[in-house]
Design a protein around this motif. Structure first.
Motif, short mmCIF file in Angstrom:
data_model
loop_
_atom_site.label_atom_id
_atom_site.label_comp_id
_atom_site.label_asym_id
_atom_site.label_seq_id
_atom_site.Cartn_x
_atom_site.Cartn_y
_atom_site.Cartn_z
N MET A 269 1.11 -1.41 -0.24
CA MET A 269 0.20 0.11 -0.50
C MET A 269 0.40 0.70 0.21
O MET A 269 2.14 1.14 0.43
N LYS A 270 0.60 2.81 -0.53
CA LYS A 270 1.40 3.71 -0.90
C LYS A 270 0.25 5.06 -0.75
O LYS A 270 -1.25 4.43 -0.19
N THR A 271 1.10 5.53 0.13
CA THR A 271 0.38 6.99 0.58
C THR A 271 0.31 8.10 -0.89
O THR A 271 0.46 7.08 -2.17
N SER A 272 0.00 8.80 -0.99
CA SER A 272 -0.44 9.78 -2.65
C SER A 272 0.63 10.16 -3.34
O SER A 272 0.11 10.48 -3.91
N GLY A 273 1.65 10.32 -2.74
CA GLY A 273 2.84 10.23 -3.73
C GLY A 273 3.83 9.14 -3.97
O GLY A 273 5.07 9.34 -4.07
N PHE A 274 2.65 8.19 -3.54
CA PHE A 274 3.53 6.95 -4.20
C PHE A 274 4.33 6.85 -3.21
O PHE A 274 5.47 5.80 -3.61
N GLY A 275 4.33 7.76 -2.03
CA GLY A 275 5.56 6.83 -1.02
C GLY A 275 5.69 6.25 0.21
O GLY A 275 3.83 5.06 0.50
N GLU A 276 6.07 4.86 0.91
CA GLU A 276 6.17 4.29 1.61
C GLU A 276 5.19 4.58 2.15
O GLU A 276 5.20 5.06 3.78
N LEU A 277 3.95 3.48 2.95
CA LEU A 277 3.65 3.41 4.66
C LEU A 277 3.90 2.69 6.00
O LEU A 277 4.58 1.57 5.43
N GLN A 278 5.01 3.03 6.82
CA GLN A 278 5.83 3.04 7.99
C GLN A 278 4.98 2.96 8.60
O GLN A 278 3.72 3.79 9.19
N ASN A 279 5.40 2.44 10.05
CA ASN A 279 5.66 2.38 11.37
C ASN A 279 3.58 2.02 12.28
O ASN A 279 3.10 2.41 12.98
N ILE A 280 3.51 1.53 10.99
CA ILE A 280 1.99 0.79 11.66
C ILE A 280 1.60 -0.19 12.47
O ILE A 280 3.06 -1.25 12.55
N GLU A 281 0.93 0.02 13.41
CA GLU A 281 0.56 -1.40 14.32
C GLU A 281 -0.14 -1.97 14.77
O GLU A 281 -0.27 -3.15 14.92
N LYS A 282 -1.00 -1.58 13.57
CA LYS A 282 -2.72 -2.09 13.88
C LYS A 282 -3.40 -2.01 12.78
O LYS A 282 -3.64 -1.65 12.45
N LEU A 283 -4.53 -2.67 12.95
CA LEU A 283 -5.29 -3.29 11.56
C LEU A 283 -6.89 -3.22 11.90
O LEU A 283 -6.79 -3.62 12.94
N VAL A 284 -7.72 -2.21 11.30
CA VAL A 284 -8.78 -1.91 11.30
C VAL A 284 -9.39 -2.99 10.86
O VAL A 284 -10.02 -2.13 9.60
N GLU A 285 -10.53 -3.88 11.38
CA GLU A 285 -11.67 -4.57 10.49
C GLU A 285 -13.10 -3.27 10.10
O GLU A 285 -13.85 -2.36 11.12
N GLY A 286 -13.17 -3.31 8.72
CA GLY A 286 -14.18 -2.28 8.54
C GLY A 286 -15.16 -2.79 7.35
O GLY A 286 -15.66 -4.28 7.84
N SER A 287 -15.79 -1.75 6.64
CA SER A 287 -16.79 -2.37 5.53
C SER A 287 -15.71 -2.60 4.12
O SER A 287 -15.00 -3.40 3.81
N ASN A 288 -15.86 -1.25 3.53
CA ASN A 288 -15.09 -1.08 2.52
C ASN A 288 -14.33 -0.62 2.57
O ASN A 288 -13.88 0.67 1.89
N THR A 289 -14.68 0.43 3.64
CA THR A 289 -12.75 2.09 4.28
C THR A 289 -12.21 1.23 5.15
O THR A 289 -12.38 0.45 6.14
N ASN A 290 -10.92 0.85 4.66
CA ASN A 290 -9.90 0.60 5.32
C ASN A 290 -8.83 1.40 6.49
O ASN A 290 -8.80 2.29 6.15
N LEU A 291 -8.93 1.25 7.54
CA LEU A 291 -8.08 1.82 8.96
C LEU A 291 -7.02 0.85 9.39
O LEU A 291 -7.17 0.30 9.29
N MET A 292 -6.18 2.46 9.80
CA MET A 292 -4.55 1.42 10.54
C MET A 292 -4.64 2.86 12.04
O MET A 292 -4.88 3.64 11.19
#
Length: 441
Positions: A269-292
């Motif tokens: 997964m990437k940020t808006s500038g195609f940067g790397e997503l880092q330091n994520i510690e937890k995923l959250v269940e949702g519907s069609n919206t993903n949260l971290m």
């Protein structure tokens, strides 16, 4: 909607056509305030440590390892070994089938996850069990029969389970990811997909290993989650990979296109500038919206944002990871009126946003500027001096954060004296200080 209180009780509110409120209420209209979930004797259920909401049913796990369920039961998703009644408006304990054919409360459970009309649970021993709707093999039990009571999934050494719409994801203790169920959008991350029921890639009725590429397993994973038709894996290094449905940017590769056969593997997964997503510690269940959530308590999201789910000005589809607004800089005295020759002292502060650790920013060296110094100037201390009639925007900048206030300059004597006027059944008051209720006259 469902919420878990700090005292171990469960609150629900909203739609109730299938008994989702679990409060013994039979009305099919939404209740306009939260209500406590109750058992069939009318007692609040207590000692809850985890909750999970499916499409029309809810699971609640107790501190003792038992499970309460309520809501729709037309496919046996409540785990009570039958589909009658078709819904439960009060919480009932999930059952297990004993060797002698009798039923008793399911025990020894570590985690629960509710999908669309099916349920998956994880035992303390690292075994997964599932029950309910199974047309797509989403129970992972090696067949498409639909047991109405917990039935063992063909997988061991499981650390976490997550139920999506019609598929499921499991994380094993060795850091590998396994999937099963419907594969029409590549949500199994095995490189193939099919929307044709007769095709072998249409579904998998037993767990298969998720891949990064051909013959390359997805490894080093510490958390997983499944939303409607998209799966996610959080790696030990803080990066997140996604696969499956992408029509609203759910996999955050800066596109809204679904993957095709031969390319439907887990994608970083990437940020808006195609940067790397880092330091994520937890995923959250949702519907069609993903949260971290990252280590600082900041929430990130992507996917569907049709109702401003991502707390931003983006409406519709968000095909990259976006940081939910954590806080914002505020400049005082917006829309203030001052006379030519007068001064006005401005101040800045941070309005705290949505941060799970209540992280606070501090004010540093604020820089002020005026959009038109012919109308009004502002010095380094935030003191505005009115020069001539007009409207000016004062800008404050602090460590990259920007706030603005519009100041209106009027002629001398133009600011009204505080007064009160009373009409028929109403009163109009003009106050001297717009920022203090104490100054009403």
């Amino acid at each position: 909607m469902v919420a878990l209180t700090s005292t171990g009780k469960v609150l629900t509110w909203g739609q109730n056509s299938n008994g989702q409120l679990g409060a013994g209420i039979t009305a099919t209209t939404p209740v306009p305030h939260p209500v406590y979930v109750k058992d069939e004797e009318g007692n609040d259920i207590t000692g809850i440590k985890q909750i999970s909401a499916g499409a029309t049913h809810i699971l609640a796990l107790t501190e003792d390892g038992e499970i309460w369920s309520w809501g729709q039961n037309n496919y046996g998703q409540l785990g009570i070994n039958n589909t009658s009644p078709s819904k439960k408006v009060s919480a009932i304990k999930v059952q297990k089938l004993n060797d002698d054919g009798t039923l008793s409360n399911q025990t020894g459970i570590k985690q629960v996850s509710a999908g669309d009309n099916f349920s998956v649970i994880l035992t303390e021993a690292g075994e997964a069990y599932a029950w309910g709707y199974n047309n797509y093999g989403q129970l992972g039990i090696g067949e498409v029969t639909a047991p109405k009571i917990p039935t063992k999934v063909d997988i061991t050494d499981v650390k976490k389970v997550s139920a999506g719409g019609t598929f499921a994801v499991a994380l094993k203790t060795d850091g590998t990811v396994w999937t099963w169920g419907y594969n029409g959008y590549g949500q199994l991350s095995i490189g193939t997909l099919s929307t044709t029921a007769s095709n072998a890639e249409y579904k998998r009725i037993s767990p298969v290993q998720a891949l990064l590429g051909a013959n390359t397993p997805l490894e080093g994973v510490k958390d997983v989650s499944a939303i409607s038709s998209t799966g996610y894996a959080l790696l030990e290094n803080g990066k997140v990979y996604a696969w499956g449905l992408n029509t609203s940017g759910q996999i955050a590769d800066n596109t809204v296109s679904n993957k095709k056969t031969g390319s439907c593997y887990a994608t970083e997964m990437k940020t808006s500038g195609f940067g790397e997503l880092q330091n994520i510690e937890k995923l959250v269940e949702g519907s069609n919206t993903n949260l971290m959530i990252d280590g600082e308590g900041t929430i990130y999201g992507n996917g569907v944002s049709s109702s401003m789910q991502l707390m931003s000005d983006r409406i519709g589809k968000t095909p990259f990871v976006l940081k939910l607004k954590e806080e914002y800089l505020e400049l005082s005295n917006n829309q203030e009126y001052i006379e030519i020759g007068q001064t006005l002292n401005l101040s800045v502060n941070y309005k705290q946003g949505f941060n799970l650790k209540n992280k606070e920013k501090t004010i540093g060296d604020v820089k002020y500027s005026s959009s038109n110094e012919n109308i009004a100037t502002v010095n380094a201390q935030g003191i505005v001096t009115a020069k001539q009639i007009g409207q000016v925007t004062i800008i404050a900048e602090n460590n990259g954060d920007i706030a603005q206030s519009i100041i209106n300059i009027v002629s001398k004597g133009a600011v009204a004296v505080p007064s009160v006027q009373s009409g028929t059944n109403f009163t109009v008051m003009l106050k001297e200080d717009r920022n203090s209720l104490d100054s009403w006259k």
